[in-house]
Design an enzyme around this catalytic site. Structure first.
Site, mmCIF file in Angstrom:
data_model
loop_
_atom_site.group_PDB
_atom_site.id
_atom_site.type_symbol
_atom_site.label_atom_id
_atom_site.label_comp_id
_atom_site.label_asym_id
_atom_site.label_seq_id
_atom_site.Cartn_x
_atom_site.Cartn_y
_atom_site.Cartn_z
ATOM 1 N N HIS A 148 0.833 -1.209 0.000
ATOM 2 C CA HIS A 148 0.000 0.000 0.000
ATOM 3 C C HIS A 148 0.863 1.252 0.000
ATOM 4 O O HIS A 148 2.099 1.195 0.047
ATOM 5 C CB HIS A 148 -0.938 0.003 1.211
ATOM 6 C CG HIS A 148 -0.228 -0.021 2.537
ATOM 7 N ND1 HIS A 148 0.509 1.026 3.024
ATOM 8 C CD2 HIS A 148 -0.161 -0.994 3.484
ATOM 9 C CE1 HIS A 148 0.984 0.717 4.203
ATOM 10 N NE2 HIS A 148 0.610 -0.510 4.509
ATOM 11 N N CYS A 156 3.179 -4.853 6.633
ATOM 12 C CA CYS A 156 2.894 -4.689 5.204
ATOM 13 C C CYS A 156 4.115 -4.141 4.484
ATOM 14 O O CYS A 156 5.156 -3.886 5.083
ATOM 15 C CB CYS A 156 1.715 -3.740 5.010
ATOM 16 S SG CYS A 156 0.182 -4.309 5.779
#
Length: 337
Positions: A148, A156
């Site tokens: 992202h 992440c």
């Protein structure tokens, strides 16, 4: 009322904290997921013999902190289109094991349109698909592990907003071109013998050697290998069409002569690197021991030298002080005799 409000805040923190980088806050007015590819990107794809609708593949390398986008060309093979710097990822080298460990995943994943998140709270995102078939058979847990934007990570891979916007658009156009998915390969580092030798004591070495075969196949063929799981390990280009029992026996796999030769060469190089590292360790230990011996000899010689000088000038013998430093007694009056 205040206590109830605090409880709600704590609950929200736990939910979002454990959900890694989910961030599904609605942005109904945003159309950022439909941003067209820039003309320069389209021109660059055309120049390399590809197009926005052609198949793509993504590779991530943790240690090098890069994300690569590869595109299929008219020649039928994949070619590196662009490398993006990873802004941040959490954890260390090694796969994600359990929910909340803040590790970023490693392995092979299949990204479908359903894993794309156009309303991410982190600008734009796509889900890595963790846990996959391999992760599940090993009991690994975790959710909402994303690639992202926003340059902030809790398990992440965070890109810049500009970077994820372009990657997202490339994936979107690839899906529009008729491709049902793209492959995501995540490695701890470039899978070279030198890098593996540096991590020879890692508890993840066996896992890394397992996924290295997929890395090698792509390096040789420039086509994403078909991956599956059997006997609790990755298997590549095996028959079974993705329906192998992850706990069951692996089917026979035909391995190319080029792959066998590469693996043998890499094993020899790995063994040579480990032997060189061992020799270096032994040499450093010997040098340290010699240095300690020399320092001890020098210190002894200096001590003897100054001790001898002390003897020469009368300093070699213990002398008792004549004056004790105590107050002298008061003299008594002389007696008349």
């Amino acid at each position: 009322m205040l206590r109830k409000f605090c409880s709600v805040l704590i609950l929200l923190w736990v939910v979002f904290g454990l959900a890694a980088c989910g961030g599904f806050l609605p942005k109904s007015s945003s159309n950022r997921h439909n941003q067209p590819l820039q003309g320069t990107v389209v021109s660059a794809l055309k120049a390399m013999g590809s197009s926005p609708g052609a198949a793509m593949m993504v590779r991530i390398f943790k240690q090098e902190q890069v994300l690569e986008v590869w595109k299929r060309t008219s020649a039928g093979q994949f070619k590196l289109f662009k490398t993006y710097e990873i802004c941040a990822f959490s954890g260390d080298l090694g796969p994600k094991i359990k929910e909340g460990d803040r590790q970023s995943p490693e392995g092979f994943y299949t990204i479908t349109p359903g894993l794309m998140n156009p309303k991410s709270n982190y600008y734009l995102a796509f889900n890595t698909g963790f846990p996959n078939k391999f992760d599940r058979v090993h009991g690994r847990t975790g959710s909402q592990l994303m690639v992202h934007g926003d340059c902030s990570s809790r398990g992440c891979y965070a890109m810049t907003d500009h970077g994820i916007a372009e990657i997202y658009a490339l994936a979107r156009e690839s899906f529009k071109g008729g491709n049902s998915s793209f492959q995501l390969q995540i490695f701890p580092f470039k899978m070279t013998p030198t890098n593996l030798a540096k991590q020879s004591t890692s508890p993840h070495l066996a896992f890394w050697k397992d996924i290295k075969e997929g890395y090698d196949l792509f390096e040789l063929d420039k086509n994403p290998p078909v991956w599956d799981v059997c006997e609790r390990q990755y298997v590549f280009n095996a028959s079974g069409n993705g329906v192998l029992n992850p706990m069951g026996a692996c089917p026979p796999v035909t391995r190319s002569a080029a792959l066998v030769a590469k693996e043998l060469a890499d094993e020899r190089a790995l063994a040579a690197s480990l032997a060189a590292a061992e020799r270096k360790t032994v040499e450093e230990a010997a040098l340290k021991e010699r240095s300690a011996a020399v320092n001890g000899a020098v210190n002894g010689a200096v001590t003897n030298l100054f001790g001898g000088l002390g003897n020469l000038f009368g300093g070699g013998e213990q002398v008792t002080a004549v004056m004790s430093g105590k107050p002298a007694p008061v003299p008594q009056a002389r007696l008349n005799r």
